[in-house]
Structure formats: structure tokens, C-alpha cells
Design an enzyme around this catalytic site. Structure first.
Site, short mmCIF file in Angstrom:
data_model
loop_
_atom_site.label_atom_id
_atom_site.label_comp_id
_atom_site.label_asym_id
_atom_site.label_seq_id
_atom_site.Cartn_x
_atom_site.Cartn_y
_atom_site.Cartn_z
N SER A 139 117.38 59.47 63.68
CA SER A 139 117.55 58.90 65.01
C SER A 139 117.13 59.91 66.06
O SER A 139 117.10 61.12 65.80
CB SER A 139 119.03 58.53 65.22
OG SER A 139 119.29 58.20 66.57
N TYR A 152 128.19 61.32 65.81
CA TYR A 152 126.96 60.65 65.38
C TYR A 152 125.78 61.61 65.46
O TYR A 152 124.98 61.72 64.53
CB TYR A 152 126.71 59.42 66.25
CG TYR A 152 125.49 58.62 65.85
CD1 TYR A 152 125.44 57.96 64.62
CD2 TYR A 152 124.39 58.54 66.69
CE1 TYR A 152 124.32 57.23 64.25
CE2 TYR A 152 123.26 57.81 66.33
CZ TYR A 152 123.24 57.16 65.11
OH TYR A 152 122.11 56.45 64.73
#
Length: 236
Positions: A139, A152
Site C-alpha cells: 500500500s 496499518y
């Protein structure tokens, strides 16, 4: 001839979103696919849609037993393994003070441990055949920290470091390792954990099918070319 004719791929987190779109895109280019996720009924529907060139194993991608079962299914059904898409993952966007240790463990298991156990399972077979492609769906959160995403981001930074190290370790064996770093995708990912269905629908996030084509491209390069890392953003 289709780009991936004769190849065998494993896709984790394949019951929805990008994983499902990727399995369909790989199969459309001739690959046989073994898909895995925890939701068995969704996997069954996906395999029915693809046909004879697909098989599924339901299970938690962070468990060694799941990785071993998926690998065994691929070898028994299709005889080899050429591509691993480490797509399984979880998003939970919260401030640090609102994040529990249990949520931390769950996100690290989904985003980091799953890639470890699956890569470890397939690597000996790829080394033996002196070829293979391992793709990590990371990501942009692995490239830059963001507020309310500390855990995250930590998991995605770890994923990138792991992929970079594997690239150096496995390249002498003819194995390509790629880390893809997309921005937001219009899927159910993190809905209820920092995103809402409405916010996703109204956004300019990427369509999962668009990103799946990027994954096909990565897996279709000539033997002497590789993509170590790629950032993919939408036009918004």
C-alpha cells in the site's frame, strides 16, 4: 497465446475485492489458480465462475497449516506453482489510543505473517524449478506514515521490507519478487473499520479490475525483466 498459459497461481484473500478480481484476471490469461480465504461459500462461487482451471482451500492465510494445504492442493491438482499473490490483508484505521493490542496482533497476522507463511511454503518449489513470481499487495501506507493509520502503516512498511529482502535473496534462483503499493480501491476493504460504503462509493478510488490488470502485467514480463516495486494511484 494467452499471456499466462500453463502457469499456476495461488491468490490469498480471494473471496472479495482485489483478490477475487486478480484470480479472474489471471485465469482469463490462461493461468490455473488456487484461491484461498476464510469465506468458503464465496470461494466456491469464484471457482464455479472460473471453471476447471481453479480450486479453492478455505482457511486463515496467517496460519502455516493453511499455506501448506493450499500448496498441496496446487501441486496435486496442477503439478507446480509459478505465481504467488500475497493479497490477504486487513485495514483498521484508528488513532493509536483507540487501538487494542488484540487489533494490532490481528492486523500484523493478516498483513505480514500471511505473506511470510505463504512465501516460505512456495519458495522451495520455485527454487527447485529456478523460476517464479511472488507479488505482495502492499500500500502507499507502506511508503509514508499517516495519522490514524499507525498500526496499518507499520504492517505495510514491514511488508515492503520483507519483499525487498526476498528480492535480494531469491533473485539468484530466478525468482522475481514484487511489491505493489496501490492507493485506495473500491472494495469492501476496511468498511466498518474507518471507511463507509458511502465514502468508498463516492470516491475516485481505483476499480479492483483495473489494478488486477497491473498484476497480470507484472506476472507477464519477459524472464529477464522484473518490477521490484510499483506505486499505483488513481487520477483523483
Amino acid at each position: 497465446m494467452k499471456k499466462l498459459q500453463g502457469k499456476v497461481a495461488i491468490v490469498t484473500g480471494a473471496s472479495a475485492g482485489l483478490g477475487r478480481a486478480t484470480a479472474l484476471a489471471l485465469a482469463a490469461e490462461g493461468a490455473s489458480v488456487v484461491v484461498t480465504a476464510r469465506r468458503e461459500e464465496r470461494l466456491r462461487l469464484l471457482v464455479d465462475e472460473i471453471g476447471e482451471a481453479a480450486a479453492f482451500v478455505a482457511g486463515d492465510a496467517s496460519l502455516e497449516s493453511t499455506a501448506e494445504e493450499v500448496l498441496a492442493a496446487a501441486l496435486q491438482r496442477f503439478g507446480r506453482i509459478d505465481i504467488l499473490i500475497n493479497n490477504a490483508g486487513q485495514g483498521n484505521y484508528k488513532q493509536l489510543v483507540d487501538t487494542t493490542a488484540a487489533e494490532y496482533d490481528e492486523m500484523m497476522a493478516a498483513n505480514v505473517r500471511s505473506g511470510f507463511v505463504f512465501s516460505r511454503a512456495v519458495a522451495p518449489h520455485m527454487i527447485a524449478q529456478n523460476s517464479g513470481q511472488i507479488v505482495f499487495i502492499s500500500s502507499v501506507a507502506g511508503l509514508s506514515g499517516a495519522a490514524n493509520e499507525s498500526v496499518y502503516c507499520a504492517s505495510k512498511f514491514a511488508q515492503l521490507g520483507f519483499a525487498q529482502a526476498l528480492d535480494a535473496e531469491l533473485r539468484p534462483h530466478g525468482i522475481k519478487v514484487t511489491a505493489l503499493c496501490p492507493g485506495g480501491i473500491k472494495t469492501e476493504f476496511a468498511v466498518g473499520h474507518g471507511r463507509t460504503e458511502e465514502s468508498v462509493a463516492q470516491s475516485r478510488m481505483m476499480d479492483a479490475r483495473e489494478l488486477a490488470e497491473t498484476i497480470v502485467f507484472t506476472c507477464s514480463l519477459p524472464p529477464n525483466l522484473r518490477v521490484p516495486q510499483m506505486t499505483i494511484r488513481h487520477m483523483g
